[in-house]
Design a protein around this motif. Structure first.
Motif, PDB file in Angstrom:
ATOM      1  N   ASP A 209       0.850  -1.188   0.000  1.00 28.91           N
ATOM      2  CA  ASP A 209       0.000   0.000   0.000  1.00 28.91           C
ATOM      3  C   ASP A 209       0.889   1.244   0.000  1.00 28.91           C
ATOM      4  O   ASP A 209       0.727   2.123   0.831  1.00 28.91           O
ATOM      5  CB  ASP A 209      -0.943  -0.022   1.216  1.00 28.91           C
ATOM      6  N   HIS A 377       7.495   1.293   5.841  1.00 27.67           N
ATOM      7  CA  HIS A 377       7.485  -0.139   6.152  1.00 27.67           C
ATOM      8  C   HIS A 377       8.809  -0.745   5.708  1.00 27.67           C
ATOM      9  O   HIS A 377       8.861  -1.890   5.284  1.00 27.67           O
ATOM     10  CB  HIS A 377       6.367  -0.838   5.358  1.00 27.67           C
ATOM     11  N   TRP A 403       2.762  -8.207   4.419  1.00 25.69           N
ATOM     12  CA  TRP A 403       1.611  -8.966   3.935  1.00 25.69           C
ATOM     13  C   TRP A 403       1.946 -10.373   3.445  1.00 25.69           C
ATOM     14  O   TRP A 403       2.119 -11.249   4.258  1.00 25.69           O
ATOM     15  CB  TRP A 403       0.830  -8.156   2.881  1.00 25.69           C
ATOM     16  N   ASN A 440       5.344  -6.816   8.892  1.00 18.87           N
ATOM     17  CA  ASN A 440       4.088  -6.095   9.081  1.00 18.87           C
ATOM     18  C   ASN A 440       2.903  -6.903   8.571  1.00 18.87           C
ATOM     19  O   ASN A 440       2.863  -7.301   7.394  1.00 18.87           O
ATOM     20  CB  ASN A 440       4.123  -4.770   8.315  1.00 18.87           C
ATOM     21  N   GLU A 441       1.954  -7.153   9.465  1.00 16.84           N
ATOM     22  CA  GLU A 441       0.679  -7.794   9.116  1.00 16.84           C
ATOM     23  C   GLU A 441       0.848  -9.016   8.232  1.00 16.84           C
ATOM     24  O   GLU A 441       0.289  -9.084   7.134  1.00 16.84           O
ATOM     25  CB  GLU A 441      -0.241  -6.786   8.420  1.00 16.84           C
ATOM     26  N   ASN A 498      -1.658  -3.860  14.819  1.00 14.29           N
ATOM     27  CA  ASN A 498      -2.370  -2.919  13.948  1.00 14.29           C
ATOM     28  C   ASN A 498      -3.863  -3.218  14.022  1.00 14.29           C
ATOM     29  O   ASN A 498      -4.260  -4.388  13.939  1.00 14.29           O
ATOM     30  CB  ASN A 498      -1.945  -3.086  12.483  1.00 14.29           C
ATOM     31  N   TYR A 500      -7.932  -1.429  12.917  1.00 11.33           N
ATOM     32  CA  TYR A 500      -8.667  -0.324  12.285  1.00 11.33           C
ATOM     33  C   TYR A 500     -10.136  -0.316  12.697  1.00 11.33           C
ATOM     34  O   TYR A 500     -11.027  -0.165  11.866  1.00 11.33           O
ATOM     35  CB  TYR A 500      -8.497  -0.390  10.763  1.00 11.33           C
ATOM     36  N   TYR A 504     -12.086   0.188   8.966  1.00  8.08           N
ATOM     37  CA  TYR A 504     -12.384  -1.020   8.176  1.00  8.08           C
ATOM     38  C   TYR A 504     -13.362  -1.910   8.928  1.00  8.08           C
ATOM     39  O   TYR A 504     -13.994  -2.782   8.359  1.00  8.08           O
ATOM     40  CB  TYR A 504     -11.110  -1.832   7.904  1.00  8.08           C
ATOM     41  N   GLU A 528      -0.649   0.595  14.637  1.00  9.17           N
ATOM     42  CA  GLU A 528      -1.451   1.341  13.665  1.00  9.17           C
ATOM     43  C   GLU A 528      -2.883   1.422  14.161  1.00  9.17           C
ATOM     44  O   GLU A 528      -3.410   0.461  14.719  1.00  9.17           O
ATOM     45  CB  GLU A 528      -1.488   0.649  12.282  1.00  9.17           C
ATOM     46  N   TRP A 573      -1.735   5.538  12.367  1.00 11.74           N
ATOM     47  CA  TRP A 573      -1.452   5.528  10.929  1.00 11.74           C
ATOM     48  C   TRP A 573      -2.142   6.720  10.315  1.00 11.74           C
ATOM     49  O   TRP A 573      -3.337   6.690  10.233  1.00 11.74           O
ATOM     50  CB  TRP A 573      -1.963   4.207  10.332  1.00 11.74           C
ATOM     51  N   PHE A 578      -0.009   9.713   1.999  1.00 14.85           N
ATOM     52  CA  PHE A 578       1.083   9.182   1.170  1.00 14.85           C
ATOM     53  C   PHE A 578       0.507   8.539  -0.078  1.00 14.85           C
ATOM     54  O   PHE A 578      -0.638   8.082  -0.090  1.00 14.85           O
ATOM     55  CB  PHE A 578       1.941   8.191   1.966  1.00 14.85           C
ATOM     56  N   ARG A 583      -5.297   3.337  -4.039  1.00 18.05           N
ATOM     57  CA  ARG A 583      -6.249   4.335  -3.558  1.00 18.05           C
ATOM     58  C   ARG A 583      -6.729   5.246  -4.685  1.00 18.05           C
ATOM     59  O   ARG A 583      -6.344   6.417  -4.764  1.00 18.05           O
ATOM     60  CB  ARG A 583      -5.597   5.184  -2.452  1.00 18.05           C
ATOM     61  N   ASN A 593      -3.281   7.704  -0.104  1.00 15.67           N
ATOM     62  CA  ASN A 593      -3.869   7.139   1.102  1.00 15.67           C
ATOM     63  C   ASN A 593      -4.083   8.331   2.032  1.00 15.67           C
ATOM     64  O   ASN A 593      -3.136   9.030   2.387  1.00 15.67           O
ATOM     65  CB  ASN A 593      -2.928   6.095   1.727  1.00 15.67           C
ATOM     66  N   LYS A 595      -5.056   8.666   5.113  1.00 14.88           N
ATOM     67  CA  LYS A 595      -5.094   8.501   6.572  1.00 14.88           C
ATOM     68  C   LYS A 595      -4.131   9.434   7.296  1.00 14.88           C
ATOM     69  O   LYS A 595      -3.985   9.368   8.518  1.00 14.88           O
ATOM     70  CB  LYS A 595      -4.834   7.050   6.956  1.00 14.88           C
TER      71      LYS A 595
END
Ligand code: GCB
Length: 631
Positions: A209, A377, A403, A440-441, A498, A500, A504, A528, A573, A578, A583, A593, A595
Motif C-alpha cells: 500500500d 514499512h 503482507w 508487518n501484518e 495494527n 482499524y 475497516y 497502527e 497511521w 502518502f 487508492r 492514502n 489517513k
C-alpha cells in the motif's frame, strides 16, 4: 531477425540458469558495507544523470533474451557515419539523483521497469602519487575508492567504464562496490541499470500500500579511504548496563593487526585495543556518560583511530529493555507517544531523501508531542535516524516483509535476511533506534513463523542491545474482546498490533464495546490505527472522508486504548498522506492514502490536534496505573 519461440526448452533452461545466477549474485556473501559515510572523505555524484527508459530491457538482453556483451553499460558511440549504435546516453534526457523517477516526469508516474542511469566524472585521488597503467587505470594506489549508493529501488546492476561491479537487490538499504583499480583520472562513466518491477518472490512482494517509486532514490557518493580502513564498528551501551560501553571494530585491508584507540573526549575515555588477524576486535569499558533520552538527546563525539585510518561519529548512549508489559528506557518505564511515517516527501508526490525532509517530518511529529516514530514499512534514508538522534525521537525501524511474502521460497528469505543485515549494519549506532521490526501484518502460519523466527535470530545476533518487534494483527475471544495471541509473539520482545476499529471494522462507536486482552506478558504497541480524511473536507462526524469523521474516530480510539493496561505505546497511521496505487477514488483519494494526520499539502487535519492533546495530557502516561481493564 529469426527469434526462438518464447517457450522453447532452451529459453526455459537459460531462464532457469539466469534465475539461479541472480539468486546467487544479488546478495553479497560477505558483508562489505561501509558505514558512517557522512564522516568520511567523499565526492558526491548527485545531480543530473542521463537516463534511457528501457521497458523491454533491450540494453541488457539480446534478441535471444541472453545477457548481451554489448549492452548499454558499454556507453557506445557511433564513431563514423556507418556505425550502428541505437542509443546515446549523452543525447538522452536527464533525471535528478537522488530522486525517484515517478515524480520527475509525467510519463514515468506509473512506470515499473528498467531505467539506465549514466554519470560521467573525473576523479583525482587524494593520494596523487600513483602510477598509471596503459589504460589510465591506477596501479599501486595508496588509497581505495568505493562507489556508494544510499538506495536504489529495486534491483540494480552497476558498471564502471564498461565493466560490471556487481548488483544489489532491495530498494531501501545501502550498498557499495570497490572501484580502486577501475577508476581513472578522466572520463569515467558509471552506469546503473535500475529495475523496479514488482516480483512475487520479492521483498516486498507485488502487493503493498505505497508507491513503488523507482530509481536512484538516495545519494550516490565516491568514498576514498586508506588502504586499510575502519569499515564498520558497533559502539553502544552493553545490554542491561548504564555504564559499560561494548562493541567491536572491523578493519578492511591488508594491514589487519593494528592498535586502535577509541576516544570519547567529553567523557574522558581513551582506550586502546588490538585487532586480530581478521582486522577485528571486540571491546568493553566503563564510562561516566550522560544518558541519551528524548528529554536530553545527548550525543558524544566518538573518535576511532587506527594506525592507518581515523573516523568520528556522533553517538548517544542509552539502554532499552522490557519488564513485563513495560518498556524501560535507561531503566525507567516510558510510554511511546508515536506516529507512523512513510518515506513520502512533505508536500510532494515524491519519495523523501534529504535532511530537510527528515527535519520537516520529525519536526511535525515533535509538534504532535511525539517521542517516538515508527518508520514504516522499510528502512528510511539515513538522515531520518541521524535527525532522530539529534531531536531526541525514539525510532522503530522495519524491513519490508509485508503482507503476503513467499514464506517457503529460499531466495525470498535470503533477500529479507540481507535487507535486515544492511539495515542493522547501517544504523546500529543510532541511539534513537530502539526497535527492529521484522514484519508487518503477515498471515499466521507455520512457514511464516519459521521465516520470521530466522529473521529474529539474525537481528539478535547482529545487535544484542535492541528490542525486536513486528506489527501483527489481533483476533477475537468472543464478540467484543480483541486479543493479542499471534503465535509469532513468543519470539519478539515487544508486540506490535495494527487495528482499524471504526474504519475497516465498523464505525467509531464500535470502540466503546471493546475490552482488550493478550496472552503475553510483554509490552504492546498499538502500531497502527486510524482512518482517512481529505484535508479541508468538512462535514458531520458520520460522513466518511471528512476531517470530522477522522477526528471522532481518533477520540473514540483513544478512549478505548487508554484502558488497555498492557499498552506501552501508540503509533497511529499515519503522519502524512502518502501516495498509493491502491487508492484510486476520484476527488477524494486520487492515488493518495488519506489517513494522514497532515494532508498532502502540509496542512494539519483536525485529528492531528486530538493526538497532540492526548500526548500532551499523557506525557507521563502509565496505562497500568490508569487502566481499568482486565487482561
Ligand atoms: C495497514 C498497513 C498499512 C496500510 C494501512 C491502510 O494495516 O499496515 O501499510 O497503508 O493499513 O491504510 O490500510
Amino acid at each position: 531477425m529469426k527469434v526462438d519461440s518464447a517457450g522453447s526448452p532452451q529459453v526455459v533452461k537459460l531462464s532457469f540458469v539466469l534465475i539461479i545466477f541472480f539468486a546467487i549474485n544479488a546478495y553479497p556473501l560477505e558483508r562489505n558495507l561501509i558505514i558512517n559515510v557522512d564522516h568520511r572523505t567523499t565526492v558526491s555524484l548527485n545531480g543530473k544523470w542521463h537516463v534511457i527508459i528501457d521497458p523491454y530491457e533491450n540494453g541488457y538482453y539480446d534478441y535471444r533474451y541472453l545477457p548481451s556483451k554489448n549492452g548499454y553499460f558499454k556507453n557506445a558511440k557511433a564513431r563514423n557515419k556507418t556505425d550502428l549504435v541505437e542509443y546515446d546516453f549523452d543525447k538522452s534526457e536527464v533525471l535528478n539523483v537522488p530522486g525517484d523517477w515517478n515524480s520527475q516526469q509525467e510519463k514515468l508516474f506509473f512506470y515499473e521497469g528498467t531505467i539506465w542511469y549514466k554519470k560521467s566524472f573525473d576523479y583525482l585521488r587524494k593520494e596523487s602519487q600513483v602510477r598509471k597503467d596503459s589504460q589510465g587505470g591506477q596501479r599501486d594506489p595508496k588509497t581505495r575508492v568505493f562507489v556508494y549508493f544510499g538506495a536504489a529501488n529495486y534491483h540494480s546492476i552497476v558498471y564502471l567504464n564498461g565493466q560490471k561491479l556487481g548488483e544489489h537487490v532491495g530498494g531501501f538499504t545501502p550498498f557499495n562496490f570497490e572501484i580502486t583499480r577501475l577508476v581513472r583520472e578522466k572520463d569515467n562513466f558509471l552506469i546503473v541499470k535500475v529495475d523496479n518491477k514488482r516480483l512475487r518472490e520479492g521483498v516486498p512482494t507485488v502487493n503493498t500500500d505505497w508507491w513503488n517509486y523507482g530509481g536512484l532514490t538516495r545519494r550516490v557518493e565516491l568514498i576514498e579511504v586508506p588502504e586499510t580502513f575502519i569499515r564498520d564498528y558497533f559502539i553502544q551501551l552493553k545490554r542491561g548496563s548504564l555504564k559499560t560501553v561494548a562493541g567491536w571494530i572491523q578493519l578492511d585491508g591488508k594491514q589487519t593487526s593494528q592498535a586502535i584507540t577509541v576516544e570519547i573526549p567529553k567523557a574522558n575515555v581513551k582506550q586502546t585495543f588490538n585487532t586480530n588477524a581478521d582486522g577485528y576486535v571486540e571491546f568493553e569499558f566503563d564510562a561516566e556518560l550522560q544518558l541519551w533520552s528524548p528529554d536530553n538527546p545527548r550525543l558524544y563525539d566518538v573518535l576511532i583511530k587506527s594506525q592507518t585510518d581515523s573516523l568520528t561519529d556522533s553517538v548517544g548512549f542509552r539502554s532499552i529493555e522490557t519488564e513485563g508489559t513495560k518498556i524501560l528506557l535507561n531503566g525507567k518505564p516510558i510510554f511511546l507517544r508515536g506516529v507512523c511515517i512513510h518515506e513520502q516527501a512533505p508536500k510532494s508526490k515524491a519519495r523523501a531523501y534529504s535532511k530537510e525532509h527528515a527535519e520537516t517530518l520529525l519536526g511535525w511529529a515533535k509538534e504532535m508531542n511525539c517521542n517516538f516514530v515508527r518508520l514504516a514499512h522499510y528502512p528510511h534514508n539515513e538522515y531520518m535516524p541521524r535527525t532522530a538522534d539529534r531531536l531526541g525521537m525514539l525510532v522503530w525501524s522495519e524491513i519490508p516483509v509485508y503482507w503476503t511474502i513467499l514464506w517457503e521460497n529460499e531466495s525470498t528469505l535470503k533477500n529479507a535476511l540481507n535487507q535486515l543485515t544492511e539495515m542493522i549494519t547501517r544504523d546500529k549506532n543510532r541511539a534513537s533506534i530502539i526497535l527492529w521490526s521484522v514484519a508487518n501484518e503477515t498471515p499466521v502460519g507455520d512457514a511464516r513463523n519459521e521465516f520470521l523466527k530466522t529473521l529474529v535470530e539474525r537481528a539478535k545476533s547482529l545487535d544484542p542491545t535492541r528490542l525486536i518487534t513486528a506489527a501483527m494483527e489481533k483476533s477475537y475471544q468472543g464478540r467484543n474482546k480483541p486479543v493479542i495471541n499471534d503465535p509469532f509473539g513468543q519470539y519478539v520482545d515487544v508486540l506490535g498490533c495494527n487495528q482499524y476499529i471504526g474504519w475497516y471494522e465498523g464505525l467509531p462507536d464500535r470502540c466503546d464495546l471493546y475490552t482488550w486482552g493478550t496472552i503475553y506478558d510483554k509490552p504492546v504497541i498499538i502500531s497502527e490505527f486510524g482512518g482517512g480524511a481529505l484535508g479541508g473536507f468538512h462535514a458531520d462526524k458520520d460522513t466518511r472522508w471528512s476531517e470530522e469523521y477522522q477526528e471522532y474516530l481518533y477520540e473514540k480510539q483513544i478512549k478505548m486504548l487508554e484502558k488497555v493496561p498492557f499498552m506501552a505505546g501508540t503509533s497511529p497511521w499515519i503522519l502524512t498522506d502518502f501516495m498509493s496505487p491502491r487508492r484510486p477514488l476520484p476527488r477524494i483519494q486520487d492515488y493518495w492514502n488519506r489517513k494522514g494526520l497532515i494532508s498532502d499539502k502540509g496542512k494539519k487535519k483536525k485529528a492531528f490536534y486530538v493526538m497532540q492533546r492526548f500526548y500532551e495530557k499523557h506525557k507521563s502516561f502509565d496505562p497500568a496505573q490508569d487502566g481499568q481493564n482486565e487482561q
